[in-house]
Design an enzyme around this catalytic site. Structure first.
Site, PDB file in Angstrom:
ATOM      1  CG  HIS A 180     -12.342   1.905   2.857  1.00 18.61           C
ATOM      2  ND1 HIS A 180     -11.296   2.786   3.002  1.00 18.61           N
ATOM      3  CD2 HIS A 180     -12.059   0.851   3.646  1.00 18.61           C
ATOM      4  CE1 HIS A 180     -10.424   2.275   3.858  1.00 18.61           C
ATOM      5  NE2 HIS A 180     -10.869   1.092   4.267  1.00 18.61           N
ATOM      6  CB  THR A 206     -28.261  -9.065  10.542  1.00 16.30           C
ATOM      7  OG1 THR A 206     -29.007  -9.782  11.525  1.00 16.30           O
ATOM      8  CG2 THR A 206     -29.183  -8.620   9.421  1.00 16.30           C
ATOM      9  CG  ASN A 218      -0.296  -0.419   2.482  1.00 16.59           C
ATOM     10  OD1 ASN A 218       0.258  -1.515   2.591  1.00 16.59           O
ATOM     11  ND2 ASN A 218      -0.330   0.454   3.481  1.00 16.59           N
ATOM     12  CD  GLN A 257      -3.966  -0.015  -1.262  1.00  7.32           C
ATOM     13  OE1 GLN A 257      -4.340   0.528  -2.291  1.00  7.32           O
ATOM     14  NE2 GLN A 257      -4.186   0.509  -0.070  1.00  7.32           N
ATOM     15  CB  CYS A 316      -0.982   3.300  10.953  1.00  8.17           C
ATOM     16  SG  CYS A 316      -1.967   2.814   9.536  1.00  8.17           S
TER      17      CYS A 316
HETATM   18  C1  LIG Z   1      -6.598  -0.406   3.841  1.00  7.00           C
HETATM   19  C2  LIG Z   1      -5.879  -1.701   3.911  1.00  7.00           C
HETATM   20  C3  LIG Z   1      -6.291  -2.706   4.811  1.00  7.00           C
HETATM   21  C4  LIG Z   1      -7.397  -2.506   5.796  1.00  7.00           C
HETATM   22  O1  LIG Z   1      -8.671  -2.547   5.215  1.00  7.00           O
HETATM   23  P1  LIG Z   1      -9.917  -1.996   6.072  1.00  7.00           P
HETATM   24  O2  LIG Z   1     -11.115  -2.263   5.228  1.00  7.00           O
HETATM   25  O3  LIG Z   1      -9.658  -0.533   6.268  1.00  7.00           O
HETATM   26  O4  LIG Z   1      -9.945  -2.767   7.351  1.00  7.00           O
HETATM   27  C5  LIG Z   1      -5.593  -3.893   4.815  1.00  7.00           C
HETATM   28  N1  LIG Z   1      -4.568  -4.103   3.986  1.00  7.00           N
HETATM   29  C6  LIG Z   1      -4.140  -3.182   3.105  1.00  7.00           C
HETATM   30  C7  LIG Z   1      -3.000  -3.473   2.192  1.00  7.00           C
HETATM   31  C8  LIG Z   1      -4.785  -1.937   3.047  1.00  7.00           C
HETATM   32  O5  LIG Z   1      -4.348  -1.018   2.206  1.00  7.00           O
END
Ligand SMILES: *Cc1c(COP(=O)(O)O)cnc(C)c1O
Length: 402
Positions: free
Chosen positions: A204, A240, A154, A182, A328
């Site tokens: 997302h 659910t 990422n 990614q 992070c």
């Molecule tokens: C964003 C991301 C995650 C986490 O996904 P979420 O839906 O935010 O829990 C895990 N791995 C990678 C490589 C990411 O970029």
């Protein structure tokens, strides 16, 4: 007059596509039923979920719809895969992963190691972020329960040879999981002709809603649920169904499939123009990661002798959003674990900025950044003692953050 913001942080999250929002809305209002109910309210929702599941299976090239298990996001999918393997792979207690995984994997395996539930091998990468295949081969054994190595990183976009890694894992009877959060929607996939056993994705990161993801589990691979309760998801993830989010992800997946080719053409072209332009305009800067084998939307540039956080602050004042690759750990002065694993000198890793594009970016966005960045970098370097004394401070010298 305010100029519109430039969003180049799509690896952190993407804008939920308006078509996705429109597809979700009825499932909050008229179609509010519980998919498990034995009446029309329920069956309508159940049908829409089935359609979304089919679309996702198609995008992954999965053979069967039931190979998709919906989760509360990418993090939950990663946890489910790894914890399940430790239970189903009886007699095997070791996990192999890489030094550049997302915290969703690294924090979990560190906890498993600390609590004595697994022995963990963390495979190093080279200066370009490529996995040390020989170290990986040495770590594999008949004790390996699961290998979890991301499809693409990422922070740098570096792509890993997951097929080769999966086949090597199978050679010792281990399961192979990949965090493809990614990658899904950016690179075509054909899981039915793949050796990958489990794969995580997240809504997302592909213009879908937050809080929804999925774990692909190849037919025949046993899965122990992380969350127990009702029989939803064939007993593999109780609770659910989050119908609006699942249906939104289905729409996001359809849009990603329709726009997939664009990733390698227009999105990549924007990324390449930004990268070349920045390197040309700003000295003492370089690209991190494997430039030959990289996601089309990601570029990570280290600007030497300055602080990424300061760069982001000044960029933000110009309405430009990117990331220092250590979202992070904001508040800490440690550079990202990914760049540290690559042995990028501290004087450069501190000034690394990740620009991540999506199909919503434009040539105008690139122009804006190319104009804004040189004065920002110049201003910060003028104030930086490391820049003034850069002949003294060799690249490896790390006077303040050792
Ligand atoms: C964003 C991301 C995650 C986490 O996904 P979420 O839906 O935010 O829990 C895990 N791995 C990678 C490589 C990411 O970029």
């Amino acid at each position: 007059m305010t100029v519109s913001p430039v969003y180049l942080d799509n690896n952190a999250t993407t804008r939920c596509d308006p078509e996705v929002v429109a597809a979700m809305l009825p499932f909050f209002t008229e179609q509010f039923g519980n998919a498990s109910s034995m009446h029309a309210f329920g069956s309508e929702v159940g049908g829409a979920i089935a359609k979304a599941r089919r679309a996702l299976a198609d995008l992954l090239g999965a053979e069967f719809d039931h190979e998709i298990v919906y989760t509360g996001g990418g993090t939950e999918a990663d946890s489910t895969a790894i914890l399940s393997a430790l239970e189903t792979q009886t007699g095997r207690t070791e996990i192999i992963t890489s030094a550049v995984e997302h915290p969703a994997v690294l924090t979990l395996v560190a906890h498993l190691e600390k609590t004595g539930r697994a022995k963990v091998h963390v495979i190093p990468v080279d200066a370009r972020g490529r996995l040390d295949i020989e170290a990986y081969a040495r770590a594999l054994s008949d004790k390996t329960a699961i290998v979890s190595i991301m499809w693409a990183n990422n922070e740098t976009g570096t792509i890993f040879p997951v097929e080769q890694l999966a086949r090597m894992a199978h050679g010792v009877g281990a399961l192979f999981h990949t965090d493809a959060v990614q990658v899904v929607g950016k690179i075509p996939m054909d899981l039915k002709n793949s050796a990958i056993d489990m794969l995580s994705l997240s809504g997302h990161k592909l213009h879908g809603p937050k809080g929804i993801g999925a774990l692909y589990v190849r037919k025949g691979v046993r899965l122990r649920p992380l969350i127990r309760g009702g029989h939803q998801e064939r007993g593999r993830r109780a609770g659910t169904e989050n119908a609006p989010a699942i249906i939104g992800l289905g729409k996001a997946v359809e849009l990603a499939a329709a726009h997939m080719a664009q990733e390698q053409t227009t999105v990549k072209a924007l990324r390449d123009r930004l990268e070349a332009g920045l390197l040309q305009r700003i000295g003492n800067s370089f690209v991190t990661g494997d430039v030959e084998n990289r996601l089309p939307n990601t570029c990570n540039i280290a600007f030497e002798y300055i602080e990424g956080e300061a760069i982001l602050l000044l960029m933000n004042r110009e309405g430009i959003a990117a990331s220092s690759g250590s979202a992070c750990t904001s508040g800490s002065l440690e550079p990202s674990h990914v760049l540290r694993a690559m042995n990028i000198p501290y004087t450069a890793a501190h000034g690394a900025i990740r620009f991540s594009f999506s199909r919503e970016n434009s040539e105008g966005d690139v122009d804006r950044v190319l104009e804004a960045m040189p004065p920002i970098i110049e201003k910060l370097r003028d104030m930086s003692p490391f820049w003034r004394e850069r002949d003294v401070h060799t690249a490896a010298f790390n006077p303040t953050y050792a």
